[in-house]
Design a protein around this motif. Structure first.
Motif, PDB file in Angstrom:
ATOM      1  N   GLN A   7       0.854  -1.183   0.000  1.00 19.83           N
ATOM      2  CA  GLN A   7       0.000   0.000   0.000  1.00 19.83           C
ATOM      3  C   GLN A   7       0.889   1.231   0.000  1.00 19.83           C
ATOM      4  OE1 GLN A   7      -2.509   0.171   3.442  1.00 19.83           O
ATOM      5  NE2 GLN A   7      -4.324   0.367   2.191  1.00 19.83           N
ATOM      6  N   LEU A   8       0.582   2.168  -0.871  1.00 21.59           N
ATOM      7  CA  LEU A   8       1.342   3.411  -0.918  1.00 21.59           C
ATOM      8  C   LEU A   8       0.894   4.324   0.225  1.00 21.59           C
ATOM      9  CD1 LEU A   8       1.251   4.134  -4.742  1.00 21.59           C
ATOM     10  CD2 LEU A   8       3.167   3.273  -3.409  1.00 21.59           C
ATOM     11  N   PRO A   9       1.848   5.020   0.833  1.00 20.02           N
ATOM     12  CA  PRO A   9       1.446   5.952   1.904  1.00 20.02           C
ATOM     13  C   PRO A   9       0.612   7.099   1.341  1.00 20.02           C
ATOM     14  CG  PRO A   9       3.833   6.023   1.526  1.00 20.02           C
ATOM     15  CD  PRO A   9       3.275   5.003   0.604  1.00 20.02           C
ATOM     16  N   SER A  10      -0.367   7.532   2.111  1.00 16.00           N
ATOM     17  CA  SER A  10      -1.251   8.605   1.618  1.00 16.00           C
ATOM     18  C   SER A  10      -0.834   9.963   2.122  1.00 16.00           C
ATOM     19  CB  SER A  10      -2.684   8.331   2.044  1.00 16.00           C
ATOM     20  OG  SER A  10      -2.757   8.077   3.403  1.00 16.00           O
TER      21      SER A  10
END
Length: 68
Positions: free
Chosen positions: A65-68
């Motif tokens: 998951q990419l950091p938001s």
């Protein structure tokens, strides 16, 4: 590397039960079956011995998951 520990009631201490590993090259999204090995943990993986003669596996699902 995954290391599984359990509490020994009689000795009042935490001990390693078994361990498993996932190679960096194999690290991709999806399900993985990892074999469980006897202690001691051998990070260089020179002497691997399975925990049991039965086929025991750790089922792992990997998601990135990419950091938001």
């Amino acid at each position: 590397m995954f290391e599984f520990k359990h509490f020994k009631e009689g000795k009042k201490k935490i001990s390693t039960k078994c361990w498993a590993f996932l190679e960096r090259e194999d690290l991709k999204e999806g399900r993985h079956l990892l074999e469980l090995y006897k202690k001691p943990t051998d990070l260089k993986r020179k002497r691997l011995s399975l925990l049991s003669i039965k086929e025991l596996y750790l089922n792992v699902r990997v998601e990135f998951q990419l950091p938001s």
